[in-house]
Design an enzyme around this catalytic site. Sequence first.
Site, PDB file in Angstrom:
ATOM      1  N   ARG B  55      42.323  28.914  44.682  1.00  0.00           N
ATOM      2  CA  ARG B  55      40.947  28.843  44.191  1.00  0.00           C
ATOM      3  C   ARG B  55      40.803  27.883  43.019  1.00  0.00           C
ATOM      4  NH1 ARG B  55      44.008  31.900  46.724  1.00  0.00           N
ATOM      5  NH2 ARG B  55      44.528  33.035  44.834  1.00  0.00           N
ATOM      6  N   CYS B  89      40.154  39.275  42.887  1.00  0.00           N
ATOM      7  CA  CYS B  89      40.588  37.960  42.386  1.00  0.00           C
ATOM      8  C   CYS B  89      39.412  37.397  41.611  1.00  0.00           C
ATOM      9  CB  CYS B  89      40.952  37.022  43.538  1.00  0.00           C
ATOM     10  SG  CYS B  89      41.240  35.302  43.012  1.00  0.00           S
ATOM     11  N   THR B  91      38.984  34.420  40.154  1.00  0.00           N
ATOM     12  CA  THR B  91      38.614  33.045  40.458  1.00  0.00           C
ATOM     13  C   THR B  91      37.836  32.961  41.767  1.00  0.00           C
ATOM     14  OG1 THR B  91      40.742  32.501  39.433  1.00  0.00           O
ATOM     15  CG2 THR B  91      39.490  30.688  40.388  1.00  0.00           C
ATOM     16  N   THR B 133      42.384  32.052  34.839  1.00  0.00           N
ATOM     17  CA  THR B 133      42.849  30.765  35.374  1.00  0.00           C
ATOM     18  C   THR B 133      41.916  29.646  34.905  1.00  0.00           C
ATOM     19  OG1 THR B 133      41.473  30.916  37.343  1.00  0.00           O
ATOM     20  CG2 THR B 133      43.698  31.843  37.512  1.00  0.00           C
ATOM     21  N   LYS B 173      52.795  34.862  40.057  1.00  0.00           N
ATOM     22  CA  LYS B 173      52.568  34.540  41.473  1.00  0.00           C
ATOM     23  C   LYS B 173      53.882  34.208  42.189  1.00  0.00           C
ATOM     24  CE  LYS B 173      47.736  32.958  41.489  1.00  0.00           C
ATOM     25  NZ  LYS B 173      47.155  33.961  42.396  1.00  0.00           N
ATOM     26  N   CYS B 204      42.433  37.520  35.140  1.00  0.00           N
ATOM     27  CA  CYS B 204      43.068  37.064  36.371  1.00  0.00           C
ATOM     28  C   CYS B 204      43.894  38.267  36.812  1.00  0.00           C
ATOM     29  CB  CYS B 204      43.962  35.849  36.122  1.00  0.00           C
ATOM     30  SG  CYS B 204      45.018  35.461  37.553  1.00  0.00           S
TER      31      CYS B 204
END
Lengths: 242, 242
Positions: B55, B89, B91, B133, B173, B204
């Site tokens: 994203r 999420c 983003t 992010t 991640k 995030c």
Amino acid sequence: MSIPARTTEVIGILGGMGPAATADFYAKLVSITPGASDQDHLRTVIWSDPTIPDRTEALLGKGPDPTPWLLDGGRVLREAGATVIAIPCNTAHAFVPRIADHVGLPIVHMIGEVARYLTSLSPRIHTVGLLATAGTVRAGLYQEWLGRSGIHLVLPDNASQDHEVMTAIRKVKAGTRDDTTTALLTRAARRLTARGAQAVIAGCTEIPLGLSADAVDVPLVDPALILARALVSRAGADRTAR
Amino acid sequence: MSIPARTTEVIGILGGMGPAATADFYAKLVSITPGASDQDHLRTVIWSDPTIPDRTEALLGKGPDPTPWLLDGGRVLREAGATVIAIPCNTAHAFVPRIADHVGLPIVHMIGEVARYLTSLSPRIHTVGLLATAGTVRAGLYQEWLGRSGIHLVLPDNASQDHEVMTAIRKVKAGTRDDTTTALLTRAARRLTARGAQAVIAGCTEIPLGLSADAVDVPLVDPALILARALVSRAGADRTAR
């Protein structure tokens, strides 16, 4: 297909039995999948239906048969694009023979994978203890699969099964696990090792949530982790040696 | 309907962004749902598609638009029987306006829920820090929602955003989070409190996996937890006072 992917496999998880164990199973699947970014992970669809009637109650003849719910979940997963089904609930495997021919997808059999794992160990293990629900014990699932491999199974006596194992499992399902839960499971596990178990199977997906591997002095086998590894391996995403 | 349930709500989780955050979100949803047995929990379907393009990359003009993947996931969830969609999420919420009219289901907006939560606090909070992010910051999601409520947002400077926040998120991640990850996020959070932030948003879904609430001396707001509470409340399963 409009969406490119590194593997065409889509993992279908038939879950909710219980929901915490499903969340834990998916976390394990993610954590053992090798990869450096989101995009290296496996596409997964999870049908988590906690309203599926209690499997142990059904096997003890005290509750409704969960088969229609399991078939319905299998249909949802197939329609969502799953290419394989995993069921992170030991007791539900008693119903796998009733659904396997109807879901239209292969089911990676958790208990079969545990049997395969145990027979792959060196030095060879001859005697294994089992902590599981009364339903799993009654259904003879591990007895059947391990018996075929010549592995002897040690089960808790009735008092330990009822007052230690089932009490602890119910606490985890109720979200009220505490030090007592761990103490109950540790005591039950140690009774099995005292009777010769060279490994103990945490044979209900709730048990690893209440009992850590350090609590017993033999290997604690987590069927959910073995199932997750089998899925990763199958999907060909297992690019690192384990 | 053949399957009785305590609520007709079926939670749809559009996930995989990243997969570990999705697993964590579902674990949070389960843990805050009141109930003593599996059957008290909410039926949930999760489409976890880690192949959805990044994203942040898309928002920075460096990668493909994830909208088609999000629409596809929304379709899977609707066809599976979901009655509401949650997207764990932050983003991805930049793309909610592009999908909201097409998925055919209500989307419980995580960032909207955070804004609602922050304005409900007493004593009133005027200044909030954001760890998120680069994509979420660039898209102005929190700026927009908190601005409407008269809450001032403090953002990391460019160096902290790039070398502390994004570095830590990438580590989570990649499954390589360690003490450094926590140190990076703690440092970034403290820079925000030093500039007057009375609370810090872990904006995030990977951040709460690398930063614990004790690491900062102001409340750390976890949008995933707030989203989970909103879903439980909506499903009417929220039978205990919070």
